[in-house]
Design a protein around this motif. Structure first.
Motif, PDB file in Angstrom:
ATOM      1  N   VAL A  29       5.556  21.786 -11.542  1.00 36.95           N
ATOM      2  CA  VAL A  29       5.660  20.983 -10.321  1.00 36.95           C
ATOM      3  C   VAL A  29       6.361  19.676 -10.688  1.00 36.95           C
ATOM      4  O   VAL A  29       5.896  18.925 -11.546  1.00 36.95           O
ATOM      5  CB  VAL A  29       4.264  20.704  -9.715  1.00 36.95           C
ATOM      6  N   HIS A  30       7.497  19.453 -10.086  1.00 38.81           N
ATOM      7  CA  HIS A  30       8.295  18.249 -10.359  1.00 38.81           C
ATOM      8  C   HIS A  30       7.917  17.174  -9.342  1.00 38.81           C
ATOM      9  O   HIS A  30       8.159  17.338  -8.150  1.00 38.81           O
ATOM     10  CB  HIS A  30       9.792  18.572 -10.242  1.00 38.81           C
ATOM     11  N   ILE A  31       7.316  16.112  -9.840  1.00 37.03           N
ATOM     12  CA  ILE A  31       6.838  15.042  -8.947  1.00 37.03           C
ATOM     13  C   ILE A  31       7.984  14.075  -8.602  1.00 37.03           C
ATOM     14  O   ILE A  31       8.697  13.603  -9.488  1.00 37.03           O
ATOM     15  CB  ILE A  31       5.714  14.218  -9.626  1.00 37.03           C
ATOM     16  N   ASN A  32       8.125  13.850  -7.319  1.00 32.63           N
ATOM     17  CA  ASN A  32       9.094  12.843  -6.858  1.00 32.63           C
ATOM     18  C   ASN A  32       8.353  11.821  -6.020  1.00 32.63           C
ATOM     19  O   ASN A  32       7.645  12.185  -5.090  1.00 32.63           O
ATOM     20  CB  ASN A  32      10.170  13.489  -5.989  1.00 32.63           C
ATOM     21  N   VAL A  33       8.513  10.568  -6.387  1.00 29.26           N
ATOM     22  CA  VAL A  33       7.868   9.522  -5.586  1.00 29.26           C
ATOM     23  C   VAL A  33       8.816   9.135  -4.457  1.00 29.26           C
ATOM     24  O   VAL A  33       9.990   8.834  -4.686  1.00 29.26           O
ATOM     25  CB  VAL A  33       7.534   8.284  -6.450  1.00 29.26           C
ATOM     26  N   TRP A  34       8.276   9.229  -3.263  1.00 30.58           N
ATOM     27  CA  TRP A  34       9.098   8.930  -2.088  1.00 30.58           C
ATOM     28  C   TRP A  34       9.125   7.425  -1.836  1.00 30.58           C
ATOM     29  O   TRP A  34       8.101   6.793  -1.621  1.00 30.58           O
ATOM     30  CB  TRP A  34       8.532   9.652  -0.861  1.00 30.58           C
ATOM     31  N   THR A  35      10.312   6.857  -1.914  1.00 31.83           N
ATOM     32  CA  THR A  35      10.453   5.426  -1.640  1.00 31.83           C
ATOM     33  C   THR A  35      10.577   5.239  -0.131  1.00 31.83           C
ATOM     34  O   THR A  35      11.452   5.846   0.490  1.00 31.83           O
ATOM     35  CB  THR A  35      11.717   4.887  -2.325  1.00 31.83           C
ATOM     36  N   PRO A  36       9.684   4.442   0.463  1.00 37.37           N
ATOM     37  CA  PRO A  36       9.747   4.284   1.929  1.00 37.37           C
ATOM     38  C   PRO A  36      11.073   3.673   2.369  1.00 37.37           C
ATOM     39  O   PRO A  36      11.619   2.797   1.691  1.00 37.37           O
ATOM     40  CB  PRO A  36       8.570   3.357   2.249  1.00 37.37           C
ATOM     41  N   GLN A  37      11.589   4.177   3.481  1.00 35.93           N
ATOM     42  CA  GLN A  37      12.894   3.705   3.948  1.00 35.93           C
ATOM     43  C   GLN A  37      12.799   2.821   5.175  1.00 35.93           C
ATOM     44  O   GLN A  37      13.725   2.113   5.507  1.00 35.93           O
ATOM     45  CB  GLN A  37      13.801   4.916   4.192  1.00 35.93           C
ATOM     46  N   GLU A  38      11.673   2.944   5.864  1.00 41.24           N
ATOM     47  CA  GLU A  38      11.466   2.050   7.001  1.00 41.24           C
ATOM     48  C   GLU A  38      10.117   1.381   6.848  1.00 41.24           C
ATOM     49  O   GLU A  38       9.128   2.045   6.561  1.00 41.24           O
ATOM     50  CB  GLU A  38      11.519   2.840   8.309  1.00 41.24           C
ATOM     51  N   LEU A  39      10.093   0.091   6.993  1.00 37.35           N
ATOM     52  CA  LEU A  39       8.846  -0.651   6.786  1.00 37.35           C
ATOM     53  C   LEU A  39       8.458  -1.411   8.049  1.00 37.35           C
ATOM     54  O   LEU A  39       9.317  -1.872   8.806  1.00 37.35           O
ATOM     55  CB  LEU A  39       9.019  -1.663   5.644  1.00 37.35           C
ATOM     56  N   THR A  40       7.151  -1.536   8.235  1.00 36.66           N
ATOM     57  CA  THR A  40       6.666  -2.417   9.309  1.00 36.66           C
ATOM     58  C   THR A  40       6.816  -3.851   8.805  1.00 36.66           C
ATOM     59  O   THR A  40       6.942  -4.069   7.591  1.00 36.66           O
ATOM     60  CB  THR A  40       5.178  -2.140   9.610  1.00 36.66           C
ATOM     61  N   PRO A  41       6.794  -4.849   9.717  1.00 40.05           N
ATOM     62  CA  PRO A  41       6.913  -6.242   9.250  1.00 40.05           C
ATOM     63  C   PRO A  41       5.853  -6.602   8.217  1.00 40.05           C
ATOM     64  O   PRO A  41       6.129  -7.296   7.241  1.00 40.05           O
ATOM     65  CB  PRO A  41       6.722  -7.059  10.534  1.00 40.05           C
ATOM     66  N   GLU A  42       4.624  -6.049   8.374  1.00 37.18           N
ATOM     67  CA  GLU A  42       3.543  -6.352   7.425  1.00 37.18           C
ATOM     68  C   GLU A  42       3.855  -5.786   6.046  1.00 37.18           C
ATOM     69  O   GLU A  42       3.650  -6.432   5.026  1.00 37.18           O
ATOM     70  CB  GLU A  42       2.200  -5.760   7.913  1.00 37.18           C
ATOM     71  N   GLN A  43       4.346  -4.540   6.046  1.00 34.32           N
ATOM     72  CA  GLN A  43       4.688  -3.897   4.773  1.00 34.32           C
ATOM     73  C   GLN A  43       5.805  -4.671   4.073  1.00 34.32           C
ATOM     74  O   GLN A  43       5.762  -4.919   2.868  1.00 34.32           O
ATOM     75  CB  GLN A  43       5.130  -2.442   5.002  1.00 34.32           C
ATOM     76  N   ARG A  44       6.777  -5.078   4.873  1.00 34.85           N
ATOM     77  CA  ARG A  44       7.896  -5.824   4.308  1.00 34.85           C
ATOM     78  C   ARG A  44       7.402  -7.111   3.643  1.00 34.85           C
ATOM     79  O   ARG A  44       7.792  -7.435   2.525  1.00 34.85           O
ATOM     80  CB  ARG A  44       8.917  -6.136   5.418  1.00 34.85           C
ATOM     81  N   GLN A  45       6.484  -7.743   4.350  1.00 33.67           N
ATOM     82  CA  GLN A  45       5.932  -8.992   3.830  1.00 33.67           C
ATOM     83  C   GLN A  45       5.194  -8.743   2.505  1.00 33.67           C
ATOM     84  O   GLN A  45       5.333  -9.491   1.550  1.00 33.67           O
ATOM     85  CB  GLN A  45       4.955  -9.568   4.871  1.00 33.67           C
ATOM     86  N   PHE A  46       4.447  -7.611   2.461  1.00 34.61           N
ATOM     87  CA  PHE A  46       3.703  -7.262   1.253  1.00 34.61           C
ATOM     88  C   PHE A  46       4.653  -7.061   0.065  1.00 34.61           C
ATOM     89  O   PHE A  46       4.469  -7.639  -1.001  1.00 34.61           O
ATOM     90  CB  PHE A  46       2.893  -5.975   1.508  1.00 34.61           C
TER      91      PHE A  46
END
Ligand code: ZN
Length: 373
Positions: A326-343
């Protein structure tokens, strides 16, 4: 065997005769003692065979060297194989040295006196089938449709008037060695010795008709692309009903959208979220058949490969199964909420998420190497 004549003596040549001279000498004797020229003459037949045996050894560079060194005793050493010692049959001679005799003499179909009953043989039938990875994993029965030539009912035959049942036509031909008889396959019955008396509708002149037939084959667990399953007697029927040919089924692997097969191992990708990679998680993923549970450790890097021993394809040869990777790929988020962006912006300033490889992580290239070892 003790009285076996020296091969050079048989061919009436010197020990340092060239390959060309050996061939010429054999051709001369083959013509002289040819069974067509000496019908019913056992002595001629023996000489014909003796010459062929001598030529068989002396025309083969490897065998010639051994013969020159050890003489007939070399034949017991296994190096000669095939027909020496035990003598060659007429069919061996004609099939091996057909080129020596030239046009028409290679058939040898009917030597040994008189006509004999010929057994016709049907042709093999080859089909390709697509098999899913799941079928290859589990094995099992599969019914396939094939178009095969089948002998029709109610066919009656009579002896071929052209060859009188022998299956061969004998012709007199002029060759550089003078007039000789040549045997060719009978053009009317194509060597079967028989012709159809009445041909039922839809059948050809051998009483064969193309029919659709369903045949059940057994796909072995562990089957893979390119293997050939053979089913004796399930090919085309023989002209007038002799020995039917075989059905050869070639396996093609149907591509699976999620799995990649590599030998008996299977590979699949698994995407996890950034948070799952950071905090760790357990997941249930689809295997070829069923599901498997896997544990993703906290701090898992993208590109990590988990090996699940024995969850691959069963081994066709031998026992056990391959592995599942099983090849693990970490998914990088492409759309963020303003709160996530701030984090995340906070993390940039804080610097906690700066990569800090310890050197213990296997490099991409190491991982690739691991696979192929
Ligand atoms: Zn015929």
């Amino acid at each position: 065997m003790a009285s076996k004549r020296d091969y050079y003596e048989v061919l009436e040549i010197s020990k340092n005769a060239s390959a060309d001279e050996i061939k010429k000498a054999y051709r001369k004797l083959a013509v002289k003692y040819h069974p067509d020229k000496n019908p019913g003459d056992d002595e001629a037949e023996a000489k014909f065979k003796e010459a062929a045996e001598a030529y068989e050894t002396l025309s083969n560079p490897e065998k010639k060297v051994r013969y020159d060194q050890y003489g007939h005793s070399a034949e017991g050493m296994g190096g000669f194989g095939g027909f020496s010692g035990g003598g060659m049959s007429m069919e061996d001679i004609f099939s091996h040295f057909g080129d020596i005799f030239g046009g028409g003499f290679s058939s040898g179909a009917n030597f040994g006196g008189g006509s004999r009953t010929r057994t016709t043989v049907g042709s093999n039938l080859r089909v390709r089938i697509k098999v899913t990875l799941k079928e290859m994993y589990e094995g099992g029965l599969r019914t396939i449709k094939v178009k095969r030539q089948k002998l029709v009912e109610g066919l009656t035959t009579k002896t071929c008037p052209n060859c009188k049942g022998s299956g061969v036509e004998v012709r007199v031909v002029n060759t550089m060695f003078g007039q000789m008889q040549s045997q060719t396959t009978c053009s009317q019955c194509e060597g079967t010795g028989k012709i159809a008396d009445n041909i039922p509708a839809g059948a050809d002149k051998f009483g064969l008709k193309k029919v659709d037939e369903e045949i059940t084959i057994n796909i072995p667990a562990g089957a893979r692309e390119g293997i050939q399953l053979s089913m004796r007697g399930k090919g085309n029927d023989a002209p007038f009903g002799g020995v039917p040919g075989d059905l050869l089924v070639v396996i093609e692997e149907e591509k699976h959208p999620d799995f990649e097969r590599e030998g008996d191992n299977i590979h699949r990708a698994l995407y996890i979220s950034f948070a799952e990679a950071v905090l760790g998680t357990s997941k249930e993923v689809e295997a070829v058949v069923g599901k498997v549970k896997i544990k993703v450790d906290a701090g898992t890097q993208s590109g990590k490969i988990l090996r699940l021993a024995g969850k691959g394809i069963p081994r066709l040869e031998g026992s056990g199964r391959g592995d599942m990777y099983v090849h693990i790929n970490v998914w990088t988020p492409q759309e963020l909420t303003p709160e996530q962006r701030q984090f995340f912006e906070g993390q940039l300033e804080g610097g906690q998420m700066t990569p800090q490889p310890t050197g213990k992580e296997k490099s991409f290239f190491d991982k690739v190497k691991d696979f192929f070892n």
